[in-house]
Design an enzyme around this catalytic site. Structure first.
Site: not given
Ligand code: PLP
Length: 379
Positions: A46, A98, A170, A195
């Protein structure tokens, strides 16, 4: 080094024991120690893992930060960053954030004593108005999902610096290839690596990169204490994905630009949201703070019925949530990704039933336009 060189090499020395050119998947939970108190820097899975460490080093270089951290998902990365705060602290958040972030903040962290104000961060006067004596963090998404509104990062960073706020961005939609928030003054940048960073729709993960040693110590402590780490195999998939990030982002951007221009010419399409179009209200800002416009497009087809006909008649675009993979996806935000946002809140930010979102992949653009054209003709 240039971005593409760093993407392939940063943090990825050939394996010292075999010369393997790709970082091996160290699928181990513990490490044998030579003697009491004598180890090779690795004690427990971890706390440290060489595959995860390679990814963390790589993403820190790409985002121009001090240190990187990899988490089990984008939400785990966001949770871990919020754990830097304590009960009684106030956070200002982009209103169009999001959906999962909104849910985490309102349904979990609000109950633990954090306070949130959601506002349109594209106007700094709104942020100023939302300030309280206990405000500690500004949490931004730019461009937003799905309406692609931008926040001026440099301008906002100056404000955060004056007010002593942690500025968190983000950066999932742009990837470090097109936008580097730390260079513009942010303190922490994070991603859902699910993504564009992974890019192949085959893993869920998240990363955060911080700009100082102090934040690195604090976030590293949280990562190890709370334990929402990214597994070795998942780390390896993201490392592999990042090797082609530069190539993929160029193609996502080219394809999206051509599709946005095509959609502008379709009479049935009322409005196209894409920062690369000269008529986007923040096109100049997009050119200033990003080096490309990305692969996400939203557009208004006039009604829910028309949106339904469109998404049910495409053949190459897959009807699915998520984004940023090589495959093109189509979605209807109101019933899919943004279903948990109350209707009045949605309408206030202009998110109607008529809006369809595309995550433009890296297929041949003629095929993608042909697919949309066929489906739009069925309306
Ligand atoms: C998908 C997404 C998240 C969350 O991420 P996960 O990997 O699904 O937990 C956060 N912010 C944005 C802009 C996203 O597109």
């Amino acid at each position: 080094m240039g971005f593409a060189t760093d993407a392939i090499h940063a943090g990825q020395e050939p394996d010292p024991s075999t010369g393997a050119i790709t970082v091996p998947i160290y699928q181990t939970s513990t490490y044998v120690q030579d003697a009491l108190g004598e180890h090779k820097g690795y004690e427990y899975g971890r706390t440290q893992n060489p595959t995860r460490a390679a990814l963390e080093k790589n993403i820190a270089v790409l985002e121009k930060g001090f240190a990187g951290f990899a988490f089990a998902s984008g939400m785990a990365a966001i949770t871990s960053v919020l754990l830097l705060l304590k009960a009684g602290d106030h956070v200002i958040v982009t209103d169009n954030v999001y959906g999962g972030t909104y849910r985490l903040f309102m349904r979990i962290f609000s109950g633990l004593g954090l306070e949130f104000t959601f506002t349109d961060t594209s106007g700094l006067e709104n942020v100023r108005r939302a300030m309280k004596p206990n405000t500690r963090m500004l949490f931004l998404e730019t461009p937003t999902n799905p309406l692609l509104t931008l926040t001026d990062l440099r301008h906002t960073a100056t404000f955060c610096n004056d007010m002593n706020l942690l500025m968190v961005v983000d950066n999932t939609f742009m990837s470090p290839y097109f936008q580097k928030p730390l260079n513009l003054g942010a303190d922490i940048v994070l991603h859902s690596s699910t993504k564009y960073l992974n890019g192949h729709s085959d893993g869920v993960g998240g990363v955060a990169v911080v700009n100082t040693q102090d934040l690195a110590q604090k976030l590293g402590f949280i990562q190890n204490s709370a334990g929402a780490i990214l597994a070795p195999f998942e780390s390896w998939l993201v490392l592999r994905g990042i090797k082609t990030l530069a190539l993929r982002m160029e193609k996502h951007n080219d394809n999206a630009m051509k599709i946005a221009e095509y959609l502008l010419r379709v009479k049935k399409v009322r409005k196209v949201f894409y920062p690369g179009l000269p008529d986007h209200p923040q096109h100049e800002l997009a050119k200033k703070q990003c080096t490309g416009f990305g692969g996400m497009i939203s557009f208004d087809v006039g009604s829910l019925d028309r949106a339904k006909t469109l998404v049910e008649n495409v053949k190459i675009f897959a009807l699915a949530e998520s984004l940023g993979g090589v495959e093109s996806l189509i979605g209807h935000p109101v019933t899919m990704t943004h279903a948990s946002i109350p209707k009045e809140d949605r309408l206030k930010m202009g998110l109607t039933d008529n809006i369809v979102r595309l995550s433009v992949g890296v297929e041949d653009v003629e095929d993608l336009i042909g697919d949309l054209s066929y489906a739009l003709d069925r309306i």
